[in-house]
Design a protein around this motif. Structure first.
Motif, PDB file in Angstrom:
ATOM      1  N   LEU A 102      -5.357  -3.385   4.501  1.00 12.95           N
ATOM      2  CA  LEU A 102      -6.930  -2.944   5.026  1.00 12.95           C
ATOM      3  C   LEU A 102      -7.463  -1.946   4.558  1.00 12.95           C
ATOM      4  O   LEU A 102      -8.498  -1.492   4.921  1.00 12.95           O
ATOM      5  N   ASN A 160       0.667  -1.289  -0.154  1.00 16.69           N
ATOM      6  CA  ASN A 160      -0.001   0.177   0.066  1.00 16.69           C
ATOM      7  C   ASN A 160       0.938   1.311   0.108  1.00 16.69           C
ATOM      8  O   ASN A 160       1.763   1.511   1.184  1.00 16.69           O
ATOM      9  N   MET A 177      -3.278   4.114  13.402  1.00 18.49           N
ATOM     10  CA  MET A 177      -3.144   3.340  11.875  1.00 18.49           C
ATOM     11  C   MET A 177      -4.001   4.217  10.880  1.00 18.49           C
ATOM     12  O   MET A 177      -4.367   3.715   9.575  1.00 18.49           O
TER      13      MET A 177
HETATM   14  C1  LIG Z   1       2.269   3.414  13.681  1.00 19.58           C
HETATM   15  S1  LIG Z   1       2.037   1.958  13.582  1.00 19.58           S
HETATM   16  C2  LIG Z   1       1.210   1.247  15.012  1.00 19.58           C
HETATM   17  C3  LIG Z   1       1.263  -0.139  15.362  1.00 19.58           C
HETATM   18  C4  LIG Z   1       0.278  -0.606  16.268  1.00 19.58           C
HETATM   19  N1  LIG Z   1      -1.129  -0.565  15.900  1.00 19.58           N
HETATM   20  C5  LIG Z   1       0.655  -0.219  17.580  1.00 19.58           C
HETATM   21  O1  LIG Z   1      -0.160   0.548  18.261  1.00 19.58           O
HETATM   22  O2  LIG Z   1       1.774  -0.472  18.350  1.00 19.58           O
HETATM   23  C6  LIG Z   1       0.956   1.758  12.089  1.00 19.58           C
HETATM   24  C7  LIG Z   1       0.809   0.494  11.574  1.00 19.58           C
HETATM   25  O3  LIG Z   1      -0.278   0.405  10.651  1.00 19.58           O
HETATM   26  C8  LIG Z   1      -0.050  -0.481   9.729  1.00 19.58           C
HETATM   27  N2  LIG Z   1      -1.154  -0.113   8.486  1.00 19.58           N
HETATM   28  C9  LIG Z   1      -1.374   1.189   8.270  1.00 19.58           C
HETATM   29  N3  LIG Z   1      -2.083   1.151   7.182  1.00 19.58           N
HETATM   30  C10 LIG Z   1      -2.418  -0.226   7.088  1.00 19.58           C
HETATM   31  C11 LIG Z   1      -3.269  -0.724   5.993  1.00 19.58           C
HETATM   32  N4  LIG Z   1      -4.116  -0.063   5.186  1.00 19.58           N
HETATM   33  N5  LIG Z   1      -3.376  -2.242   6.084  1.00 19.58           N
HETATM   34  C12 LIG Z   1      -2.635  -2.795   7.071  1.00 19.58           C
HETATM   35  N6  LIG Z   1      -1.972  -2.113   7.914  1.00 19.58           N
HETATM   36  C13 LIG Z   1      -1.668  -0.920   7.903  1.00 19.58           C
HETATM   37  C14 LIG Z   1       1.546  -0.087   9.288  1.00 19.58           C
HETATM   38  O4  LIG Z   1       1.923  -1.083   8.512  1.00 19.58           O
HETATM   39  C15 LIG Z   1       2.061  -0.042  10.702  1.00 19.58           C
HETATM   40  O5  LIG Z   1       2.488  -0.975  11.079  1.00 19.58           O
END
Ligand SMILES: C[S@@+](CC[C@H](N)C(=O)[O-])C[C@H]1O[C@@H](n2cnc3c(N)ncnc32)[C@H](O)[C@@H]1O
Length: 337
Positions: A145, A37, A165
């Motif tokens: 996602l 993505n 996220m």
């Molecule tokens: C700032 S990190 C936060 C990780 C985790 N939620 C936490 O609180 O420790 C954001 C994560 O969301 C994932 N992410 C963002 N957009 C996404 C998408 N469209 N589909 C799957 N994962 C996604 C990113 O790859 C990243 O690993």
């Protein structure tokens, strides 16, 4: 909007992802990124995983040592009617800190997976940056996602959790409809997102503009405005965090919506010891986040020196603040009707 049904790769079955996971990553302006993505423009590398751990620790201080808000323990301690294990889905799981916490390569302390050994816990992300050696009740999967349909059955989960996220999801309202579909009636959604608009002495840029006051953190405010503009150009609604409760309500699928928000201090100014710990962790988080923004700024058309200057000036304000910096965090949970 992409309408194709996403492929899910179970990560802990090495036959799918393999020891060599290099095909799931690419390099952009000196940092490693996911390949699934290109809307989500923060790196997927070890530094970013370390930054997520700081955010995780910060929330644990905020939640008085707990790992969640809402009636998670009741939902996960009660067996399902059909005697199958209660299920949890963590969307955008990052390094998987919410469910599994690795202390060292060989010793591990488990968070959610340990607290609820009878529950099945799935974490899903764009990149395989999670630990591979995980307890049997914990699985990591790879999936974008940011799609119209998410690849999980209807009414399948007791708890769906998504935090930090929203900058990877173009249509957040649709995302919430999918969360509602995947939850069983009585199931719980937990959403946690920080504002992308900074605060100086508790005031946002728009409040300061209205009163004609200077922010006292010009470099910091300028970088965040540039960041918000880059996100908008990527099709991200930067106003999702303060709208979480309204967006959940407008799905019509949730009740008992609880919305909490608070100012997270950034830096060493709080007097209260818990707030000071939160401020220190937030400061360390942003110290790491500023350079992580560079690839996004350059991809959006800034010259390398311009991106560097924006980040340096924001760093200067972070290191030598003239005012008390903070950001607003939005925490919302609700029960599926
Ligand atoms: C700032 S990190 C936060 C990780 C985790 N939620 C936490 O609180 O420790 C954001 C994560 O969301 C994932 N992410 C963002 N957009 C996404 C998408 N469209 N589909 C799957 N994962 C996604 C990113 O790859 C990243 O690993």
């Amino acid at each position: 909007m992409r309408l194709n049904y996403p492929v899910v790769f179970p990560l802990n079955q090495l036959s799918f992802v393999g020891e060599d996971d290099s095909q799931f990553f690419c390099q952009i302006h000196g940092r490693r990124f996911n390949v699934l993505n290109d809307r989500y423009m923060l790196p997927s590398d070890e530094e970013e995983v370390r930054r997520s751990e700081l955010q995780h620790r910060m929330l644990q201080f905020l939640f008085s040592g707990k790992n969640y808000v809402g009636p998670v323990d009741t939902l996960l301690s009660t067996p399902r009617e059909d005697q199958s294990r209660p299920r949890v889905l963590d969307l955008g799981t990052g390094g998987g800190f919410w469910q599994v916490h690795i202390l060292t390569l060989t010793r591990r302390r488990l968070d959610l997976a340990d607290e609820f050994p009878g529950a099945e816990i799935i974490g899903v992300d764009l990149a395989p940056i999670q630990p591979r050696d995980v307890p049997a009740n914990c699985t990591f999967e790879l999936c974008d996602l940011d799609q119209w349909y998410l690849p999980y059955p209807t009414g399948h989960f007791e708890v769906v959790h998504a935090r930090f996220m929203h900058t990877g999801v173009g249509n957040y309202a649709r995302f919430l409809h999918e969360i509602a579909r995947m939850l069983r009636p009585g199931g719980l959604v937990i959403l946690i997102e920080p504002d992308t608009e900074p605060l100086a002495d508790g005031k946002s840029a728009s409040e300061l503009r209205r009163t004609g006051q200077p922010s006292g953190m010009r470099g910091w405010f300028t970088l965040w405005e540039e960041y918000r503009q880059c996100l908008r150009e990527k099709g991200i609604d930067v106003d999702v965090p303060p709208q979480l409760a309204n967006l959940l309500a407008s799905t019509g699928a949730f009740e008992q919506i609880v919305s909490q928000e608070g100012n997270i201090p950034i830096g060493f100014w709080p007097k209260d010891p818990v707030a000071l710990s939160i401020g220190q962790l937030a400061w360390m988080n942003y110290d790491m986040m500023l350079p992580a923004m560079k690839p996004l700024l350059i991809s959006a058309g800034k010259r390398e020196w311009e991106a560097k200057k924006l980040i340096e000036e924001a760093h200067q304000d972070l290191y030598y603040p003239l005012v008390r910096a903070s950001t607003r965090l939005h925490i919302v949970y609700a029960v599926k009707k």
